[in-house]
Design an enzyme around this catalytic site. Structure first.
Site, short mmCIF file in Angstrom:
data_model
loop_
_atom_site.label_atom_id
_atom_site.label_comp_id
_atom_site.label_asym_id
_atom_site.label_seq_id
_atom_site.Cartn_x
_atom_site.Cartn_y
_atom_site.Cartn_z
N GLU A 22 103.01 71.44 70.55
CA GLU A 22 103.95 71.22 69.76
C GLU A 22 105.25 70.64 70.16
O GLU A 22 105.66 70.50 71.69
CB GLU A 22 104.45 72.86 69.36
CG GLU A 22 103.48 73.45 68.90
CD GLU A 22 103.75 75.08 68.78
OE1 GLU A 22 104.79 75.41 68.62
OE2 GLU A 22 102.88 75.96 69.06
N GLU A 42 109.89 76.17 60.62
CA GLU A 42 109.57 77.63 60.65
C GLU A 42 110.72 78.51 61.19
O GLU A 42 111.70 78.01 61.78
CB GLU A 42 108.56 77.73 61.85
CG GLU A 42 108.51 79.13 62.25
CD GLU A 42 107.25 79.18 63.50
OE1 GLU A 42 107.20 80.26 64.15
OE2 GLU A 42 107.15 78.18 63.92
#
Length: 452
Positions: free
Chosen positions: A248, A367
């Site tokens: 990520e 998120e």
């Protein structure tokens, strides 16, 4: 230092009386743990005694105190090994550490190694998206690019004692929290994850060797230290159980991790669904940095302005060595590139199980953590804090969404699926044009009349 040498000598001076051995061994272990906590914190400087006392109060369990001591000892070593220290205007301290002494090489499988040479061949676009311009990555510490670490060193943001003390656990400092009902709640599947809410686009059903996108950066407001807001690319393989592998990178606002509300460039990885492996940035061994001008975990400055100028970053993650992969699918590290120019570093392939070969899913988007403060949905913002329907210069976006295929080519992220866990809180809307290729706007304000 004397306490450390005393611990090393402890076993040699034990008496041979059998009945006393277990008791004395226990005394040696306890005294060594206490000495490590105190000596590491004092070595780190700036209120060591105060922080050591706070650490003992905050981290009562022995394994927590040991973890705190290890973190402080690592930072003391960074102080010692640093060739140069740069004070950032935002309060960060950046150490310029010789590349072969960076935390990555504490990993048992990387110990004794040095950073690999940067790959010559990089993924090339088959069309449909314009190349990004090479430029200086905007970070506060580098003062517009005028400050940098010397060649052969990498910039490492100092972790202070107060950073660790903000965390609920020293042992898990720098790691994402385990999910409530799902160990993989930090990456989205086709169900809402407990405590984590997403607005993402994703592709699946193929073998992927990387991903690329551009995303604008915003000073998202985060309601409490227990929450964060991030925008990133996920490269994923394995099931959404305890064997999930992810790589990520993106930007995030996390008051608990960084001590402020600035958007910061970050990386992450895990091989077991965020349970015991991996971490943010360089807080554990694993990611190998090769760039002397980009500090992972440092603030991005300037940022986008509502109804004003937009600042975005382009990220490319890809698995190298296409020809070697034909003979051995586990060959090739996962490299991270900014724009069309600088490489930041790489995640060694040997860290992973499923991602050792390829990815099964690529995900782009936002998120947040919703801790439901005061019993209602959090007002923590995703992206710009505005809904995607507001469009250009107002909403957060991802543009030029691409994936890397088996030929090391960048191709459009076809069959992109868009999903928002709670559209009344954070939504997503996509489209296509010749300038931006596949794109989407995403985000929202969190708590509002449609998101109680």
């Amino acid at each position: 230092m004397s306490s450390s040498s005393g611990c090393n000598r402890g076993r040699a001076v034990l008496p041979v009386t059998a009945s006393l051995v277990p008791f004395l061994l226990l005394l040696v272990v306890v005294s060594c743990q206490a000495a490590l906590v105190v000596s590491a914190t004092h070595t780190h400087g700036h209120g060591g005694g105060k922080h050591a006392g706070a650490a003992r109060a905050a981290f009562r369990a022995g394994d927590e105190q040991e973890a705190y001591a290890r973190i402080m000892a690592r930072m003391a070593r960074m102080d010692k090994d640093s060739n140069m220290t740069i004070q950032s205007p935002d309060g960060d301290v950046i150490h310029c550490v010789p590349a072969h002494l960076q935390p990555a090489f504490d990993h048992p499988r990387l110990r004794g190694q040095e950073p690999e040479d940067e790959p010559v061949e990089r993924p090339m676009s088959k069309g449909g998206a314009a190349e990004e311009e090479a430029g200086v990555f905007p970070q506060a510490w580098s003062d517009g690019g005028s400050k940098r670490c010397p060649a052969g060193t990498v910039p490492i943001r100092r972790t202070a004692a107060r950073d660790v003390l903000r965390a609920s656990s020293a042992r898990r400092f720098g790691m994402k929290a385990r999910g409530g009902g799902s160990s993989s709640s930090n990456a989205r599947r086709d169900s809402t994850s407990s405590g984590h809410e997403h607005a993402v686009g994703y592709v699946t059903g193929d073998q992927f060797y990387g991903a690329k996108a551009s995303l604008n950066v915003w000073p998202a407001k985060v309601a409490s230290a227990a929450e964060f807001s991030l925008s990133q690319i996920w490269v994923i393989s394995g099931s959404f159980g305890n064997d999930l592998n992810t790589i990520e990178a993106g930007w995030q606002v996390s008051p608990e991790l960084y001590g402020d509300s600035s958007p910061r460039f970050f990386t992450y990885w895990t091989t077991d669904a965020y349970q015991e492996t991996g971490c943010y940035n360089l807080h554990c061994s694993g990611f190998v940095q090769t760039n002397s001008r980009i500090a992972i975990g440092a603030a991005i400055s300037p940022t986008s302005v509502y109804n004003g100028r937009q600042f975005d970053i382009s990220l490319l993650i890809w698995k190298t060595d296409v020809r070697a992969r034909a003979q051995d699918p586990h060959r090739g590290n996962w490299w991270l590139q900014l724009g069309s120019g600088p490489l930041v570093g790489y995640w060694p392939s040997l860290l992973f199980t499923h991602l050792g070969a390829h990815a099964d899913m690529v995900q782009f988007g936002g998120e947040v953590v919703n801790s439901r403060p005061a019993g209602a949905h959090t007002p923590t913002q995703m992206g710009s804090g505005h809904f995607p329907r507001e469009g250009s210069n107002r909403a957060a976006y991802f543009r030029n969404l691409q994936v890397v295929d088996a030929d090391n080519s960048l191709v459009a992220a076809a069959a992109l699926r868009l999903v928002a866990d709670r559209p009344g809180c954070y939504d997503i809307q996509g489209g296509y044009n010749t300038a931006w290729g596949n794109y989407f706007y995403y985000g929202g304000p969190g708590r509002n009349v449609h998101c109680p």
